[in-house]
Write a protein that holds these residues in place. Structure first.
Motif, PDB file in Angstrom:
ATOM      1  N   ILE A  42       0.839  -1.201   0.000  1.00 50.51           N
ATOM      2  CA  ILE A  42       0.000   0.000   0.000  1.00 50.51           C
ATOM      3  C   ILE A  42       0.875   1.253   0.000  1.00 50.51           C
ATOM      4  O   ILE A  42       0.623   2.213  -0.741  1.00 50.51           O
ATOM      5  N   THR A  43       1.918   1.232   0.821  1.00 49.23           N
ATOM      6  CA  THR A  43       2.810   2.376   0.911  1.00 49.23           C
ATOM      7  C   THR A  43       3.488   2.667  -0.422  1.00 49.23           C
ATOM      8  O   THR A  43       3.528   3.813  -0.886  1.00 49.23           O
ATOM      9  N   LYS A  44       4.036   1.619  -1.045  1.00 47.52           N
ATOM     10  CA  LYS A  44       4.709   1.808  -2.326  1.00 47.52           C
ATOM     11  C   LYS A  44       3.734   2.292  -3.395  1.00 47.52           C
ATOM     12  O   LYS A  44       4.077   3.125  -4.248  1.00 47.52           O
ATOM     13  N   THR A  45       2.508   1.769  -3.359  1.00 48.24           N
ATOM     14  CA  THR A  45       1.499   2.212  -4.321  1.00 48.24           C
ATOM     15  C   THR A  45       1.219   3.709  -4.174  1.00 48.24           C
ATOM     16  O   THR A  45       1.093   4.435  -5.163  1.00 48.24           O
ATOM     17  N   LYS A  46       1.108   4.145  -2.931  1.00 51.47           N
ATOM     18  CA  LYS A  46       0.881   5.571  -2.696  1.00 51.47           C
ATOM     19  C   LYS A  46       2.039   6.405  -3.224  1.00 51.47           C
ATOM     20  O   LYS A  46       1.850   7.480  -3.799  1.00 51.47           O
ATOM     21  N   GLU A  47       3.263   5.912  -3.019  1.00 48.19           N
ATOM     22  CA  GLU A  47       4.430   6.645  -3.511  1.00 48.19           C
ATOM     23  C   GLU A  47       4.435   6.706  -5.034  1.00 48.19           C
ATOM     24  O   GLU A  47       4.807   7.719  -5.621  1.00 48.19           O
ATOM     25  N   TRP A  48       4.011   5.604  -5.711  1.00 46.42           N
ATOM     26  CA  TRP A  48       3.919   5.624  -7.181  1.00 46.42           C
ATOM     27  C   TRP A  48       2.891   6.667  -7.636  1.00 46.42           C
ATOM     28  O   TRP A  48       3.146   7.450  -8.540  1.00 46.42           O
ATOM     29  N   ILE A  49       1.742   6.639  -6.972  1.00 46.36           N
ATOM     30  CA  ILE A  49       0.665   7.572  -7.346  1.00 46.36           C
ATOM     31  C   ILE A  49       1.137   9.019  -7.151  1.00 46.36           C
ATOM     32  O   ILE A  49       0.969   9.878  -8.035  1.00 46.36           O
ATOM     33  N   LEU A  50       1.737   9.292  -5.991  1.00 43.56           N
ATOM     34  CA  LEU A  50       2.178  10.659  -5.693  1.00 43.56           C
ATOM     35  C   LEU A  50       3.310  11.087  -6.613  1.00 43.56           C
ATOM     36  O   LEU A  50       3.403  12.259  -6.992  1.00 43.56           O
ATOM     37  N   ALA A  51       4.185  10.143  -6.967  1.00 44.48           N
ATOM     38  CA  ALA A  51       5.286  10.475  -7.872  1.00 44.48           C
ATOM     39  C   ALA A  51       4.747  10.934  -9.220  1.00 44.48           C
ATOM     40  O   ALA A  51       5.216  11.925  -9.796  1.00 44.48           O
TER      41      ALA A  51
END
Length: 779
Positions: free
Chosen positions: A174-183
């Motif tokens: 979930i954390t990595k997904t959020k970072e991808w989205i925010l990136a």
């Protein structure tokens, strides 16, 4: 038994090989499509926090204005950065203020394809996935944009509030997904240059340095624009390991990391072989200094300003320690430097005299000069160390005593070299610091209230207590002007004559009869004008005025002139029996110079936000306290201390050789516990106090403990530098302005002096020495 024949199973033709593989492919594609769809749905669910399962995401407004802790900066009136307020010491810079070496090193090290992707590097992700499947090292897959998202929005702390975040295995996904989205969102909202700038401003470099500006200053005392290739590589190498690669604590490891960064730059063609070889051959050279609250101009002043700012921030919703505010103060950095130097130079000498004065003896004495029993053991009980030990050992006296007398390696403040490493017990340390003399000094413009210099003590790092506003002590004779202003305001003339004889306050319930004596102990019987009496600080004539006017009247005038501390209406009120601060006295004395208008001392002129928008402008608080004539007459009266024969401040003219009009008042309390001086010029009022931490610690004689000897020279040394550099500072060297209306009262008292002109009491004779003698003389 007859054999039963069974029919053979029908023949099933085998599918040919292409058909079989086609079915497998279709299945794989179906699985792949389902996986892609699931991934898309998962990303969508995370982005909208479906059913609050995944935790919150920053909205568009937050994305466009990401919250980053920025240090608030404090500036002097002449534009010098005085210090900062911060939790994270960060000052942002623009892309144009960055060294190209720094930018190249960052891209080569953290994201070589930074210019090619839109927030997610597909090649890097495939490499990571391959590494996970096949085993072995695969390297990092996070882009600079992903790392920036993690830093800006604290994806691994603040955004982990969903219901599924505690499920094993799902949290990191979930954390990595959020970072991808925010990136991806960052890439859509910002240019590549803006992302690089934000990254370098946001990164932590260790040693309390956040952002490239503070890092460059901390490790190399440079601006980011001026960083060399090797320095840029070192700082970029710190980003992923601020502690591990710290060049102060781990110099060898830091150099290896720096050289690896240089190698990455060569690998991606930012450096040629020759430049790379020359760079890695160079040793690390630091100009290291960690910025903290002890550093900078006027630290005591900045603490007092922070108290006011915290109240303002509480009312307005700003965060003083994170919002990057710009605070513009009234302090003049040059005058502040002169004040700090004057205090240091004078107090170093006075401490040497004090140590010699009490050599082989303990200085804590009662009013009769007798040693105070158990002074240190009683004093230690007021310290935080004692309270901590008391709690730790449940009040066990033996355990507490053991730890209070145990020797430790520690650093102490000294006048020789600033600080010294010694072996002392807490009791030894207490005894050492109790023997130190302390000081406070403040200078302000009486016309607008602007505080120009503030020295709250002898060393802020070791002694935080502020003696300008926080500390209050008996002001001694510096309180006498409140007696004389009451007299002048009620019709007495500076030339009014009064004999030097005893005045006795009769006994009342709970108080014995009281007869104030002059400094030298007796009464001459001669007649003096009020101007002479104030110039010579004669207690006998002051006592007569207090008796005549009444203690309540003196208190009322003190309050009218801005004294806010409690003042007791007793016969000794005129001799400074109630505690006040330098801050209060300076504001009160300014009323005399400012034509009777009291102006509250002012510390801050305006506050701006991080973008330069003015949030608050401050104006001086004023009130009319005296009429213009009374104020001028009091200024004229106090000029007598400098101009009159026998004046307590005549050393300013005879010793320091100041040719300009000055006014002043010395003050000395019982047993020389407190030494004061108040000095005035047409646009500068200064207050000075010197004494021990405890009233029981002081010189034993007036030869060294009186205000004209212990406090006044600080003012003289300060003004000497102010006048020397007055072309830059612009302090008035003219006369005190006279009232617009002609005076209807006599002020030329020379015809009354007669034979008394050459009569100089013992206290004033001490002021006839040359200033060089005063500084060089030893005991």
């Amino acid at each position: 038994m007859p054999t039963v024949s069974r029919p053979k199973p029908a023949h099933r033709p085998k599918p040919n090989r292409p058909e079989r593989f086609g079915a497998v492919t279709r299945t794989l594609w179906m699985l792949f499509g389902a996986g892609v769809l699931a991934a898309i749905l998962f990303v969508l669910a995370v982005s909208i926090n479906f059913l609050n399962l995944f935790g919150s995401m920053p909205n568009l407004r937050t994305l466009e204005n990401p919250k980053s802790e920025l240090a608030s900066e404090v500036y002097s009136a002449d534009g010098v950065l005085m210090g900062k307020y911060f939790r994270e010491n960060r000052t942002p810079v623009e892309y144009e203020d960055l060294s190209q070496h720094t930018v190249d090193a960052l891209v080569a090290t953290e994201d070589a394809r930074f210019e090619e992707h839109s927030g997610i590097d597909a090649k890097a992700m495939m490499r990571v996935a391959s590494g996970l499947v096949l085993g072995g090292k695969s390297g990092g897959g996070s882009t600079l944009s992903q790392q920036l998202a993690k830093m800006l929005f604290r994806t691994r702390e603040d955004l982990n509030d969903g219901k599924l975040n505690d499920v094993p295995g799902l949290r990191m996904l979930i954390t990595k997904t959020k970072e991808w989205i925010l990136a991806v969102r960052l890439e859509r909202n910002y240019t590549k240059r803006e992302i690089l700038r934000m990254y370098l401003n946001q990164a932590e470099y260790g040693s309390n340095a956040y952002g490239i500006y503070t890092a460059a200053k901390t490790f190399f005392n440079k601006k980011p624009k001026n960083l060399t290739l090797e320095q840029s590589a070192l700082l970029v190498g710190l980003v992923n390991g601020p502690t591990v690669f710290n060049p102060v604590r781990n110099p060898e490891r830091s150099k290896k990391r720096r050289d690896w960064v240089l190698g990455q730059m060569k690998k991606y063609n930012y450096l040629d072989e020759g430049t790379y070889a020359a760079a890695v051959a160079k040793p690390i050279k630091l100009d290291y200094k960690v910025e903290n609250q002890n550093e900078g101009i006027a630290p005591y002043f900045r603490v007092e300003v922070s108290k006011m700012l915290r109240n303002w921030a509480k009312e307005t919703g700003y965060d003083l320690y994170a919002d990057g505010l710009k605070i513009y103060t009234t302090i003049d950095s040059r005058m502040q430097k002169y004040a700090e130097t004057a205090v240091a130079d004078h107090m170093k000498l006075q401490q040497r005299w004090f140590d010699t004065h009490w050599k082989g003896q303990q200085p804590w004495r009662d009013e009769n000069g007798r040693l105070i029993p158990n002074f240190l053991s009683t004093s230690i009980q007021r310290t935080e160390r004692y309270k901590s030990l008391y709690t730790r050992f449940d009040g066990n006296k033996d355990s507490i005593k053991y730890h209070l007398n145990k020797k430790y390696r520690m650093k102490v403040f000294t006048w020789n070299g600033g600080e010294k490493e010694v072996t002392m017990s807490p009791m030894d340390s207490l005894a050492y610091y109790k023997r130190l003399l302390h000081a406070g000094f403040m200078a302000m413009n009486p016309l607008n209230g602007h505080i120009k210099a503030w020295v709250g003590g002898i060393n802020f790092k070791y002694i935080k207590y502020d003696h300008v506003k926080q500390g209050k002590r008996q002001p001694g004779s510096t309180f006498k002007p409140f007696v004389y202003v009451a007299a002048i305001d009620q019709g007495y003339s500076p030339c009014y004559q009064r004999p030097d004889v005893a005045t006795t306050f009769p006994a009342v319930a709970g108080r014995a009869a009281y007869t104030p004596k002059n400094f030298e102990g007796g009464f001459s019987g001669r007649t003096f004008t009020l101007r002479q009496a104030l110039a010579r600080s004669m207690n006998s004539i002051t006592a007569w005025l207090v008796q005549k006017l009444g203690p309540e009247t003196i208190v009322a005038y003190a309050k009218r002139l801005g004294i806010t501390s409690p003042i007791e209406a007793v016969p000794a009120v005129g001799f400074g029996s109630s505690d006040v601060s330098i801050y209060e006295l300076s504001g009160a004395y300014s009323t005399f110079v400012n034509k009777g208008v009291w102006t509250a001392p002012m510390m801050v002129t305006r506050i701006e936000d991080k973008n330069g928008n003015v949030l608050r402008e401050f104006v001086a608080q004023t009130k009319e306290a005296l009429n213009e004539e009374t104020a001028y007459l009091m200024t004229y009266m106090m000029r007598g201390a400098v101009e009159e024969q026998g004046g307590t401040s005549i050393i300013l003219r005879n010793g320091f050789k100041f040719p300009h009009q000055m006014a002043g008042k010395t003050g000395t309390t019982s047993n020389y516990s407190d030494a004061w001086f108040m000095g005035m010029t047409p646009d500068l009022v200064c207050g000075t106090w010197v004494g021990g931490e405890d009233r029981s610690i002081h010189f034993r004689t007036g030869a060294y403990g009186q205000g004209s000897r212990l406090a006044l020279p600080i003012y003289g040394l300060f003004m000497k530098q102010v006048y020397k550099n007055n072309k830059e500072i612009g302090i008035s060297t003219g006369e005190f302005p006279k009232p617009q209306k002609p005076l209807d009262i006599e002020i030329d008292c020379s015809r009354y002096y007669g034979a008394q002109r050459d009569t100089i009491p013992y206290e004033q004779k001490l002021n006839q020495v040359d200033i060089q003698d005063l500084e060089d003389q030893d005991i």
